[in-house]
Scaffold this motif. Structure first.
Motif, PDB file in Angstrom:
ATOM      1  N   GLU A 137       0.840  -1.194   0.000  1.00 15.91           N
ATOM      2  CA  GLU A 137       0.000   0.000   0.000  1.00 15.91           C
ATOM      3  C   GLU A 137       0.874   1.242   0.000  1.00 15.91           C
ATOM      4  OE1 GLU A 137      -4.155   0.531   1.446  1.00 15.91           O
ATOM      5  OE2 GLU A 137      -3.051   0.994   3.300  1.00 15.91           O
ATOM      6  N   SER A 138       0.571   2.173  -0.903  1.00 15.55           N
ATOM      7  CA  SER A 138       1.244   3.463  -0.964  1.00 15.55           C
ATOM      8  C   SER A 138       0.461   4.458  -0.106  1.00 15.55           C
ATOM      9  CB  SER A 138       1.315   3.952  -2.413  1.00 15.55           C
ATOM     10  OG  SER A 138       1.764   5.292  -2.474  1.00 15.55           O
ATOM     11  N   VAL A 139       1.164   5.191   0.750  1.00 13.87           N
ATOM     12  CA  VAL A 139       0.542   6.176   1.638  1.00 13.87           C
ATOM     13  C   VAL A 139       1.113   7.550   1.296  1.00 13.87           C
ATOM     14  CG1 VAL A 139       0.082   6.855   4.016  1.00 13.87           C
ATOM     15  CG2 VAL A 139       0.383   4.418   3.439  1.00 13.87           C
ATOM     16  N   GLU A 140       0.235   8.468   0.925  1.00 14.52           N
ATOM     17  CA  GLU A 140       0.664   9.789   0.464  1.00 14.52           C
ATOM     18  C   GLU A 140      -0.388  10.814   0.869  1.00 14.52           C
ATOM     19  OE1 GLU A 140       1.969  13.091  -0.904  1.00 14.52           O
ATOM     20  OE2 GLU A 140       3.291  11.358  -1.172  1.00 14.52           O
ATOM     21  N   SER A 141       0.053  11.971   1.390  1.00 12.14           N
ATOM     22  CA  SER A 141      -0.897  12.974   1.879  1.00 12.14           C
ATOM     23  C   SER A 141      -1.527  13.794   0.765  1.00 12.14           C
ATOM     24  CB  SER A 141      -0.198  13.914   2.871  1.00 12.14           C
ATOM     25  OG  SER A 141       0.848  14.619   2.230  1.00 12.14           O
ATOM     26  N   ASP A 142      -0.900  13.863  -0.399  1.00 13.71           N
ATOM     27  CA  ASP A 142      -1.431  14.644  -1.505  1.00 13.71           C
ATOM     28  C   ASP A 142      -2.446  13.819  -2.292  1.00 13.71           C
ATOM     29  OD1 ASP A 142      -1.336  15.498  -4.522  1.00 13.71           O
ATOM     30  OD2 ASP A 142      -0.569  17.227  -3.419  1.00 13.71           O
ATOM     31  N   ALA A 143      -3.691  14.281  -2.314  1.00 15.25           N
ATOM     32  CA  ALA A 143      -4.772  13.506  -2.925  1.00 15.25           C
ATOM     33  C   ALA A 143      -4.569  13.318  -4.419  1.00 15.25           C
ATOM     34  CB  ALA A 143      -6.111  14.182  -2.656  1.00 15.25           C
ATOM     35  N   ARG A 144      -4.055  14.338  -5.104  1.00 16.69           N
ATOM     36  CA  ARG A 144      -3.838  14.204  -6.546  1.00 16.69           C
ATOM     37  C   ARG A 144      -2.740  13.180  -6.831  1.00 16.69           C
ATOM     38  NH1 ARG A 144      -6.491  14.565 -10.560  1.00 16.69           N
ATOM     39  NH2 ARG A 144      -4.716  15.230 -11.815  1.00 16.69           N
ATOM     40  N   ALA A 145      -1.679  13.196  -6.043  1.00 16.28           N
ATOM     41  CA  ALA A 145      -0.622  12.198  -6.231  1.00 16.28           C
ATOM     42  C   ALA A 145      -1.162  10.797  -5.985  1.00 16.28           C
ATOM     43  CB  ALA A 145       0.553  12.494  -5.299  1.00 16.28           C
ATOM     44  N   THR A 146      -2.013  10.651  -4.948  1.00 20.45           N
ATOM     45  CA  THR A 146      -2.601   9.342  -4.662  1.00 20.45           C
ATOM     46  C   THR A 146      -3.479   8.868  -5.811  1.00 20.45           C
ATOM     47  OG1 THR A 146      -2.612   9.874  -2.303  1.00 20.45           O
ATOM     48  CG2 THR A 146      -3.971   8.029  -3.007  1.00 20.45           C
ATOM     49  N   GLU A 147      -4.244   9.782  -6.380  1.00 22.70           N
ATOM     50  CA  GLU A 147      -5.087   9.420  -7.519  1.00 22.70           C
ATOM     51  C   GLU A 147      -4.220   8.914  -8.675  1.00 22.70           C
ATOM     52  OE1 GLU A 147      -8.047  11.653 -10.700  1.00 22.70           O
ATOM     53  OE2 GLU A 147      -7.802  12.476  -8.681  1.00 22.70           O
ATOM     54  N   ASN A 148      -3.128   9.614  -8.943  1.00 16.69           N
ATOM     55  CA  ASN A 148      -2.227   9.168 -10.002  1.00 16.69           C
ATOM     56  C   ASN A 148      -1.562   7.849  -9.650  1.00 16.69           C
ATOM     57  OD1 ASN A 148      -2.543  11.237 -11.964  1.00 16.69           O
ATOM     58  ND2 ASN A 148      -1.306  12.622 -10.721  1.00 16.69           N
ATOM     59  N   ALA A 149      -1.218   7.664  -8.364  1.00 18.52           N
ATOM     60  CA  ALA A 149      -0.619   6.393  -7.948  1.00 18.52           C
ATOM     61  C   ALA A 149      -1.568   5.235  -8.214  1.00 18.52           C
ATOM     62  CB  ALA A 149      -0.242   6.452  -6.466  1.00 18.52           C
ATOM     63  N   GLY A 150      -2.851   5.429  -7.888  1.00 18.52           N
ATOM     64  CA  GLY A 150      -3.822   4.377  -8.153  1.00 18.52           C
ATOM     65  C   GLY A 150      -3.856   3.989  -9.617  1.00 18.52           C
ATOM     66  N   PHE A 151      -3.777   4.985 -10.493  1.00 16.63           N
ATOM     67  CA  PHE A 151      -3.748   4.717 -11.929  1.00 16.63           C
ATOM     68  C   PHE A 151      -2.452   4.012 -12.324  1.00 16.63           C
ATOM     69  CE2 PHE A 151      -2.507   6.012 -16.223  1.00 16.63           C
ATOM     70  CZ  PHE A 151      -3.625   5.621 -16.960  1.00 16.63           C
ATOM     71  N   ASN A 152      -1.327   4.480 -11.796  1.00 19.32           N
ATOM     72  CA  ASN A 152      -0.023   3.923 -12.179  1.00 19.32           C
ATOM     73  C   ASN A 152       0.170   2.488 -11.699  1.00 19.32           C
ATOM     74  OD1 ASN A 152       0.649   6.398 -13.360  1.00 19.32           O
ATOM     75  ND2 ASN A 152       1.564   7.173 -11.461  1.00 19.32           N
ATOM     76  N   LEU A 153      -0.541   2.114 -10.634  1.00 19.57           N
ATOM     77  CA  LEU A 153      -0.380   0.778 -10.043  1.00 19.57           C
ATOM     78  C   LEU A 153      -1.508  -0.170 -10.448  1.00 19.57           C
ATOM     79  CD1 LEU A 153       0.571   2.028  -6.467  1.00 19.57           C
ATOM     80  CD2 LEU A 153       2.148   1.166  -8.211  1.00 19.57           C
ATOM     81  N   ARG A 154      -2.255   0.178 -11.457  1.00 19.92           N
ATOM     82  CA  ARG A 154      -3.457  -0.580 -11.805  1.00 19.92           C
ATOM     83  C   ARG A 154      -3.188  -2.013 -12.253  1.00 19.92           C
ATOM     84  NH1 ARG A 154      -1.894   2.816 -15.634  1.00 19.92           N
ATOM     85  NH2 ARG A 154      -1.937   2.243 -17.842  1.00 19.92           N
ATOM     86  N   ASP A 155      -1.953  -2.308 -12.692  1.00 17.08           N
ATOM     87  CA  ASP A 155      -1.673  -3.682 -13.117  1.00 17.08           C
ATOM     88  C   ASP A 155      -1.145  -4.558 -11.984  1.00 17.08           C
ATOM     89  OD1 ASP A 155       0.583  -2.044 -13.165  1.00 17.08           O
ATOM     90  OD2 ASP A 155       1.629  -3.284 -14.626  1.00 17.08           O
ATOM     91  N   PHE A 156      -1.082  -4.002 -10.761  1.00 17.62           N
ATOM     92  CA  PHE A 156      -0.721  -4.802  -9.590  1.00 17.62           C
ATOM     93  C   PHE A 156      -2.007  -5.134  -8.826  1.00 17.62           C
ATOM     94  CE2 PHE A 156       3.191  -2.296 -10.279  1.00 17.62           C
ATOM     95  CZ  PHE A 156       4.106  -3.353 -10.421  1.00 17.62           C
ATOM     96  N   ALA A 157      -2.373  -6.389  -8.808  1.00 19.67           N
ATOM     97  CA  ALA A 157      -3.681  -6.794  -8.274  1.00 19.67           C
ATOM     98  C   ALA A 157      -3.855  -6.452  -6.795  1.00 19.67           C
ATOM     99  CB  ALA A 157      -3.885  -8.299  -8.487  1.00 19.67           C
ATOM    100  N   LYS A 158      -2.778  -6.488  -6.023  1.00 21.84           N
ATOM    101  CA  LYS A 158      -2.892  -6.275  -4.585  1.00 21.84           C
ATOM    102  C   LYS A 158      -2.200  -4.996  -4.109  1.00 21.84           C
ATOM    103  CE  LYS A 158      -3.181 -11.238  -3.615  1.00 21.84           C
ATOM    104  NZ  LYS A 158      -2.581 -12.380  -2.894  1.00 21.84           N
ATOM    105  N   ALA A 159      -1.952  -4.085  -5.044  1.00 17.38           N
ATOM    106  CA  ALA A 159      -1.384  -2.790  -4.676  1.00 17.38           C
ATOM    107  C   ALA A 159      -2.510  -1.772  -4.519  1.00 17.38           C
ATOM    108  CB  ALA A 159      -0.402  -2.315  -5.734  1.00 17.38           C
TER     109      ALA A 159
END
Length: 427
Positions: A301-323
């Motif tokens: 799990e990635s933990v980040e205080s910036d909501a926009r960065a977190t949104e991008n992280a979710g997109f960037n990690l989309r091919d990891f089933a448990k990320a």
């Protein structure tokens, strides 16, 4: 106090301090000397003498030069300019590259000894490694992002060293060619306050001009605009981020740190099914590094205080089933975890690996305290400030963690900044 301000004095520089300044003594008082190299004798102008324990000075000429002194790579920051007009951001530009790395190594070692109390440790043999291609380029052309400022006359440029005075410069030799070309150094931007010039992730660059709110010299409190999305590539993987969001400045830094984290994680201690974490995870760079190293089914799990960065992280990690990626302050996230943890949760977390890439100020006492309570199997600490890292390391060491490996990288040639990656495990 104040009677020495502006006075020129002769100083023998004995060593280097964190921040890229030399250290000398005058009348028993420490003097931090800019634009000097340990071993030199210089003439320097006292620029601040109102501190109880030290003074500051700017080198005006060199009496006995170091064999490592070279013509400055940026004429706008060279000794030939008056100290008040020297551009900041290239404080090691007068030193040959190998010796810059040696001075950075000395600062790391001194920090580890003073703040982490490490003695007779293999980490003290750390070497600051160059980034591929930097030696051939003489440490130039690496900045993929530049922040410039605008004065009341509309002049665009960097701040003078150790000040908030804008200085006009004709070039930006540390910037990538595209970023330097796009920088509006020869324009007048009346009404603007600052300018960001950002690599577009391909071959061009974008210019973002910031203007203060109506009737104000500075923007109101709150988050700056994020700008349009760009895509950065690291190996075969692409990362979406906002153009004004955080990304490593050196154009090869993301790949360098990805490789370092992947190599230094201790495979025997890694459990892909444990609740692994990437703290201060940004857009998911190091989360992806862990997933690519240990497989697409890795739980992390990635933990980040910036909501926009977190949104991008979710997109960037989309091919990891448990990320997963969550928006939270790291201290609060860990505190909540501790409050709701069962004994079974604790057992699982003790098998976890945690990557931590805090800001320049370090993780801080509360985050380190929480990590010590959680006691993961290994901590991978990515540090951009040796003093902050050493302070956190001292607390971790006192809490029962041992530094197992340490590597350092010269991700900021011709500046005093240095990056390090350390791995810690419970004793």
């Amino acid at each position: 106090m104040g009677e020495l301000l502006g006075t020129t004095v002769e100083l023998e520089v004995t060593n280097v301090a964190h921040g890229g300044v030399g250290v000398a003594r005058l009348d028993g008082r420490v003097v931090f000397v800019a634009d000097a190299i340990p071993g030199e004798t210089v003439l320097a102008r006292i620029s601040a003498d109102d501190h109880a324990s030290f003074w500051r000075a700017e080198t005006t000429s060199v009496i006995d030069p170091s064999p490592h002194r070279r013509p400055h790579v940026w004429q706008s920051a060279a000794l030939e300019r008056d100290p008040d007009a020297r551009a900041g951001g290239a404080e090691f530009g007068h030193i040959d590259l190998p010796w810059q790395r040696e001075l950075k190594r000395q600062v790391i070692v001194d920090s580890l000894q003073r703040f982490a109390k490490l003695t007779d440790h293999t980490a003290l043999d750390v070497v600051v490694e160059p980034v591929a291609g930097d030696d051939a380029a003489n440490g130039l052309g690496w900045r993929s992002r530049v922040s410039l400022h605008v004065d009341s006359d509309g002049i665009v440029g960097p701040y003078a060293a150790r000040s908030h005075r804008v200085v006009a410069v004709p070039d930006l030799p540390l910037a990538t060619p595209a970023v330097e070309y796009a920088s509006p150094l020869d324009e007048r931007l009346f009404g603007a306050e600052s300018v960001d010039v950002i690599s577009d992730g391909r071959r061009g660059a974008r210019v973002v001009v910031h203007a203060p709110a109506a009737g104000e010299r500075t923007p109101p409190a709150g988050k700056p605009p994020v700008g349009k999305p760009i895509v950065e590539r690291v190996g075969e993987r692409e990362f979406r981020l906002d153009e004004l969001g955080f990304w490593q400045v050196h154009h090869r830094a993301a790949a360098t740190l990805t490789g370092a984290v992947q190599r230094q994680l201790i495979e025997q201690l890694f459990d892909a099914d444990a609740p692994n974490l990437d703290l201060y995870g940004g857009v998911g760079l190091l989360t992806a590094a862990v997933g690519d190293r240990f497989g697409a089914g890795t739980r992390i799990e990635s933990v980040e205080s910036d909501a926009r960065a977190t949104e991008n992280a979710g997109f960037n990690l989309r091919d990891f089933a448990k990320a997963t990626a969550v928006t939270a302050r790291v201290d609060r996230y860990l505190g909540q975890m501790l409050r709701t943890m069962t004994s079974a949760d604790r057992g699982r977390f003790e098998r976890a690996s945690v990557v931590i890439d805090p800001p320049r100020s370090g993780a801080g006492k509360q985050v380190v305290k929480s990590l010590l309570e959680l006691r993961p199997a290994q901590l991978v600490y990515v540090a951009c400030d040796p003093v902050a890292f050493a302070r956190d390391l001292g607390q971790l060491d006192a809490g029962g963690y041992e530094l197992r490996s340490l590597t350092a990288f010269d991700l900021f040639p011709h500046t005093h900044h240095v990056e390090a990656v350390g791995v810690l495990t419970p004793r």
